[in-house]
Write a protein that holds these residues in place. Structure first.
Motif, PDB file in Angstrom:
ATOM      1  N   ASN A  35     -82.501  42.330 -14.541  1.00  9.19           N
ATOM      2  CA  ASN A  35     -83.597  43.199 -14.996  1.00  9.19           C
ATOM      3  C   ASN A  35     -83.423  43.629 -16.451  1.00  9.19           C
ATOM      4  O   ASN A  35     -84.389  44.009 -17.110  1.00  9.19           O
TER       5      ASN A  35
ATOM      6  N   TYR B  14     -72.814  35.067   0.521  1.00 13.28           N
ATOM      7  CA  TYR B  14     -74.126  35.115   1.187  1.00 13.28           C
ATOM      8  C   TYR B  14     -75.135  34.183   0.516  1.00 13.28           C
ATOM      9  O   TYR B  14     -75.947  33.546   1.189  1.00 13.28           O
TER      10      TYR B  14
ATOM     11  N   LYS C 216     -77.207  40.966  -9.682  1.00 11.65           N
ATOM     12  CA  LYS C 216     -76.092  40.670 -10.559  1.00 11.65           C
ATOM     13  C   LYS C 216     -74.866  41.450 -10.091  1.00 11.65           C
ATOM     14  O   LYS C 216     -75.052  42.486  -9.453  1.00 11.65           O
TER      15      LYS C 216
ATOM     16  N   ASP D 193     -76.210  44.301   7.316  1.00 10.51           N
ATOM     17  CA  ASP D 193     -75.204  45.048   6.555  1.00 10.51           C
ATOM     18  C   ASP D 193     -73.914  45.058   7.377  1.00 10.51           C
ATOM     19  O   ASP D 193     -73.947  44.887   8.598  1.00 10.51           O
TER      20      ASP D 193
ATOM     21  N   ARG E 189     -79.322  50.102  -3.852  1.00  4.37           N
ATOM     22  CA  ARG E 189     -80.198  49.137  -4.523  1.00  4.37           C
ATOM     23  C   ARG E 189     -81.035  48.344  -3.501  1.00  4.37           C
ATOM     24  O   ARG E 189     -82.200  48.073  -3.698  1.00  4.37           O
TER      25      ARG E 189
ATOM     26  N   HIS F  60     -71.477  38.572  -2.953  1.00  6.12           N
ATOM     27  CA  HIS F  60     -72.750  37.942  -3.343  1.00  6.12           C
ATOM     28  C   HIS F  60     -72.709  36.430  -3.147  1.00  6.12           C
ATOM     29  O   HIS F  60     -73.609  35.827  -2.561  1.00  6.12           O
TER      30      HIS F  60
ATOM     31  N   ARG G 271     -76.018  52.135   8.558  1.00  4.44           N
ATOM     32  CA  ARG G 271     -76.714  52.251   7.271  1.00  4.44           C
ATOM     33  C   ARG G 271     -77.963  51.361   7.276  1.00  4.44           C
ATOM     34  O   ARG G 271     -79.013  51.736   6.777  1.00  4.44           O
TER      35      ARG G 271
ATOM     36  N   TRP H  61     -66.497  51.541  -4.951  1.00  2.00           N
ATOM     37  CA  TRP H  61     -65.828  50.236  -4.946  1.00  2.00           C
ATOM     38  C   TRP H  61     -65.759  49.589  -6.326  1.00  2.00           C
ATOM     39  O   TRP H  61     -64.901  48.748  -6.577  1.00  2.00           O
TER      40      TRP H  61
ATOM     41  N   ASP I  84     -70.421  43.483  -4.884  1.00  2.00           N
ATOM     42  CA  ASP I  84     -70.442  42.275  -5.730  1.00  2.00           C
ATOM     43  C   ASP I  84     -69.637  41.079  -5.192  1.00  2.00           C
ATOM     44  O   ASP I  84     -70.097  39.940  -5.266  1.00  2.00           O
TER      45      ASP I  84
ATOM     46  N   TYR J 257     -66.436  54.101   3.919  1.00  2.83           N
ATOM     47  CA  TYR J 257     -66.960  54.065   2.549  1.00  2.83           C
ATOM     48  C   TYR J 257     -67.217  55.503   2.108  1.00  2.83           C
ATOM     49  O   TYR J 257     -68.171  56.134   2.540  1.00  2.83           O
TER      50      TYR J 257
ATOM     51  N   TYR K  62     -75.044  57.423   2.777  1.00  2.00           N
ATOM     52  CA  TYR K  62     -73.601  57.158   2.814  1.00  2.00           C
ATOM     53  C   TYR K  62     -72.826  58.081   3.771  1.00  2.00           C
ATOM     54  O   TYR K  62     -72.171  57.593   4.693  1.00  2.00           O
TER      55      TYR K  62
HETATM   56  N1  NAD Z   1     -79.659  45.234 -11.596  1.00  2.00           N
HETATM   57  C1  NAD Z   1     -79.418  46.532 -11.525  1.00  2.00           C
HETATM   58  O1  NAD Z   1     -79.887  47.296 -12.351  1.00  2.00           O
HETATM   59  C2  NAD Z   1     -78.557  47.071 -10.411  1.00  2.00           C
HETATM   60  C3  NAD Z   1     -78.490  48.452 -10.194  1.00  2.00           C
HETATM   61  C4  NAD Z   1     -77.704  48.907  -9.149  1.00  2.00           C
HETATM   62  C5  NAD Z   1     -77.004  48.006  -8.360  1.00  2.00           C
HETATM   63  N2  NAD Z   1     -77.099  46.680  -8.597  1.00  2.00           N
HETATM   64  C6  NAD Z   1     -76.369  45.713  -7.788  1.00  2.00           C
HETATM   65  O2  NAD Z   1     -76.766  45.862  -6.433  1.00  2.00           O
HETATM   66  C7  NAD Z   1     -75.669  45.647  -5.564  1.00  2.00           C
HETATM   67  C8  NAD Z   1     -75.558  46.829  -4.604  1.00  2.00           C
HETATM   68  O3  NAD Z   1     -75.279  47.999  -5.333  1.00  2.00           O
HETATM   69  P1  NAD Z   1     -75.496  49.420  -4.666  1.00  2.00           P
HETATM   70  O4  NAD Z   1     -75.416  50.431  -5.740  1.00  2.00           O
HETATM   71  O5  NAD Z   1     -76.657  49.384  -3.771  1.00  2.00           O
HETATM   72  O6  NAD Z   1     -74.159  49.537  -3.790  1.00  2.00           O
HETATM   73  P2  NAD Z   1     -74.007  50.228  -2.355  1.00  2.00           P
HETATM   74  O7  NAD Z   1     -72.561  50.451  -2.178  1.00  2.00           O
HETATM   75  O8  NAD Z   1     -74.937  51.377  -2.250  1.00  2.00           O
HETATM   76  O9  NAD Z   1     -74.549  49.118  -1.348  1.00  2.00           O
HETATM   77  C9  NAD Z   1     -73.802  47.994  -0.979  1.00  2.00           C
HETATM   78  C10 NAD Z   1     -74.130  47.684   0.470  1.00  2.00           C
HETATM   79  O10 NAD Z   1     -73.468  46.467   0.827  1.00  2.00           O
HETATM   80  C11 NAD Z   1     -72.911  46.635   2.113  1.00  2.00           C
HETATM   81  N3  NAD Z   1     -71.804  45.681   2.301  1.00  2.00           N
HETATM   82  C12 NAD Z   1     -70.546  45.759   1.800  1.00  2.00           C
HETATM   83  N4  NAD Z   1     -69.841  44.669   2.175  1.00  2.00           N
HETATM   84  C13 NAD Z   1     -70.677  43.895   2.902  1.00  2.00           C
HETATM   85  C14 NAD Z   1     -70.537  42.644   3.543  1.00  2.00           C
HETATM   86  N5  NAD Z   1     -69.394  41.948   3.505  1.00  2.00           N
HETATM   87  N6  NAD Z   1     -71.590  42.138   4.203  1.00  2.00           N
HETATM   88  C15 NAD Z   1     -72.779  42.815   4.258  1.00  2.00           C
HETATM   89  N7  NAD Z   1     -72.968  44.014   3.669  1.00  2.00           N
HETATM   90  C16 NAD Z   1     -71.936  44.545   2.985  1.00  2.00           C
HETATM   91  C17 NAD Z   1     -72.478  48.086   2.135  1.00  2.00           C
HETATM   92  O11 NAD Z   1     -72.279  48.562   3.459  1.00  2.00           O
HETATM   93  C18 NAD Z   1     -73.632  48.763   1.432  1.00  2.00           C
HETATM   94  O12 NAD Z   1     -74.652  49.110   2.320  1.00  2.00           O
HETATM   95  C19 NAD Z   1     -74.438  45.471  -6.448  1.00  2.00           C
HETATM   96  O13 NAD Z   1     -74.112  44.126  -6.520  1.00  2.00           O
HETATM   97  C20 NAD Z   1     -74.878  45.965  -7.805  1.00  2.00           C
HETATM   98  O14 NAD Z   1     -74.291  45.222  -8.861  1.00  2.00           O
HETATM   99  C21 NAD Z   1     -77.873  46.197  -9.611  1.00  2.00           C
END
Ligand code: NAD
Length: 455
Positions: free
Chosen positions: A169, A126, A141, A77, A53, A123, A82, A212, A120, A299, A290
């Motif tokens: 969204n 940060y 979210k 990150d 995302r 969030h 990554r 996760w 999540d 991961y 990944y």
């Molecule tokens: N609104 C939407 O439609 C929508 C869609 C997809 C994802 N999301 C949200 O986006 C967020 C990310 O989802 P994603 O699918 O990209 O997941 P993802 O697993 O692809 O990405 C998460 C990233 O966070 C990093 N990370 C993990 N722990 C961390 C930490 N302590 N400090 C810094 N970085 C850290 C990971 O290394 C990874 O790169 C989630 O919260 C998800 O709910 C929202």
């Protein structure tokens, strides 16, 4: 209809229309963010969480479309490899920081706004820290996975005077907007109860249990991770805040409910006989994002859906009582043969049904049915906007336009702030607590904020 309920009806209608009119003229949350950019300069962004995302929706797509308004100044990150990949994917030339250097990143790169797209459970950390360090925040979210995080976020926003946007969204898009307009209008009269059924199929639903999201400690469960969209939509449609929650939930399909399992699909000896075998090597993007960096943090993006440690419920029902008296019945099942939603509102004057799922047995059947008492029902399917852009059928594009473009109006109040983020997370957190204890959970017992509401 007696005089008293007519007056109630009229008052609620007037309040709603006044509120919508005010929203049309009010400064949007996006304009608040834009105001923090130095005059004549672009809004400076830093991104924490450079996964799917982060690198795409908030990364490359923002760089491609909003470069006249914003510029990236740093990426962060927990997996720096990554983040380096994301930097190339996004086409930006900015420093990359490890998660442990988040504060140094803010001090050196001096972003106006931090975008939070991590796993999540991080969030809130940060978002809180970014505000303390003088930045506004755009947070994916769910805003929080624990009640204590909600409290801290609200306290910090108040103390620092910074702004927090939660990227709901799902408030955008034809269906969601059409529902909002009907409920804010007067046709159904006072809303008494609502229904929301979420169906996640064996592809999308299973995808949560490969990573996760399947562990409550990371996602807060799908009641928080996924349902935060739906609870926010319901809060927003009803223009109401939750008071009390009761829920049931179980892991009834994935996790330990199977006769064999492995660590992940690539290393699995049961590839031939597992219906849920998923070959991640078929996607170059998945491999680059990944697999190429999994040695750094362990991961595994193609984790086993039968992992014994999966504790995120795949089947759940929730009842919510709102402060304005509306009662909601919600359910989510994550192993369905098809995907979609069924949503309904029962009002004093009739009922709205929204059939937002495939119905191959009646392909021409409209999605919306408004049945007013003593009248013929009206059916229709709202037209999607012609200028839709961005992912999720244009919902992401519409949200980002509101945040990043100047002079945007927000008549439906689609841009959500911290309070909305907290309220949607708290329903999921309360539901989790109710499942654990078997008790009904009052929102006021989870958080110390004034719960005054205008109804
Ligand atoms: N609104 C939407 O439609 C929508 C869609 C997809 C994802 N999301 C949200 O986006 C967020 C990310 O989802 P994603 O699918 O990209 O997941 P993802 O697993 O692809 O990405 C998460 C990233 O966070 C990093 N990370 C993990 N722990 C961390 C930490 N302590 N400090 C810094 N970085 C850290 C990971 O290394 C990874 O790169 C989630 O919260 C998800 O709910 C929202």
């Amino acid at each position: 209809m007696d005089l008293k309920s007519h007056q109630l009806d009229r008052r609620a209608f007037l309040e709603k229309s006044t509120k919508l009119a005010m929203a049309t003229s009010a400064l949007t949350l996006g304009s608040h963010l834009q105001a923090s950019a130095q005059s004549g300069k672009k809004l400076k962004l830093a991104l924490v969480g450079t996964g799917s995302r982060g690198s795409a929706t908030w990364g490359r797509a923002v760089v491609e479309r909003y470069s006249d308004q914003v510029e990236y100044v740093a990426l962060c990150d927990i997996n720096p490899e990554r983040a380096e990949y994301a930097k190339k994917y996004m086409g930006v030339n900015v420093p990359v920081y490890h998660a442990t250097d988040f504060e140094r990143m803010i001090q050196e790169a001096r972003p106006d706004t931090v975008i939070v797209t991590t796993t999540d459970c991080f969030h809130a950390h940060y978002a809180t820290r970014a505000m303390e360090l003088g930045c506004d925040v755009i947070c994916e979210k769910p805003l929080a996975t624990e009640a204590e995080q909600c409290q801290k976020l609200l306290d910090t926003e108040k103390a620092t005077g910074k702004k927090l946007i939660v990227t709901f969204n799902a408030r955008h898009g034809t269906t969601s907007e059409a529902i909002k307009k009907i409920i804010a209008g007067d046709e159904l009269g006072r809303i008494i109860s609502a229904e929301f059924q979420e169906y996640l199929d064996i592809s999308h639903g299973a995808s949560y249990f490969r990573r996760w999201h399947g562990k409550i400690r990371f996602s807060g469960s799908l009641l928080v991770h996924k349902a935060s969209h739906h609870f926010d939509q319901m809060n927003w449609w009803l223009d109401a805040e939750p008071e009390e929650v009761h829920a049931f939930g179980k892991v009834a399909f994935y996790g330990k409910n199977h006769s064999f399992r492995s660590r992940n699909c690539r290393s699995c000896p049961y590839q031939e006989k597992c219906d849920f075998y998923w070959d991640i090597t078929q996607s170059q993007r998945m491999m680059d994002l990944y697999v190429a960096h999994e040695e750094v943090d362990g991961y595994l993006r193609d984790g086993c859906v039968w992992d014994n440690d999966i504790d995120s419920y795949d089947s759940m029902t929730v009842e919510v009582k709102y402060r304005n008296g509306v009662i909601l019945g919600y359910s989510l099942n994550a192993y369905m043969p098809y995907e979609g939603q069924f949503i309904a509102f029962n009002g004093e004057k009739g009922r709205l049904d929204v059939f937002n799922y495939p119905r191959p047995w009646e392909p021409e059947s409209p999605d919306f049915r408004l049945s007013l008492n003593f009248k013929e029902p009206r059916t229709w399917t709202p037209e999607p906007p012609k200028d839709a852009h961005g992912g999720h059928g244009g919902m992401d594009g519409s949200l980002k336009d509101l945040i990043f473009l100047e002079n945007q109006k927000d008549p439906l109040e689609q841009l959500a702030g911290s309070r909305a983020g907290v309220m949607s997370s708290l329903i999921g957190i309360a539901a989790r607590k109710s499942i654990e204890t078997g008790e009904r959970v009052k929102i006021a017992d989870l958080i110390d904020i004034p719960l005054a509401w205008r109804f």
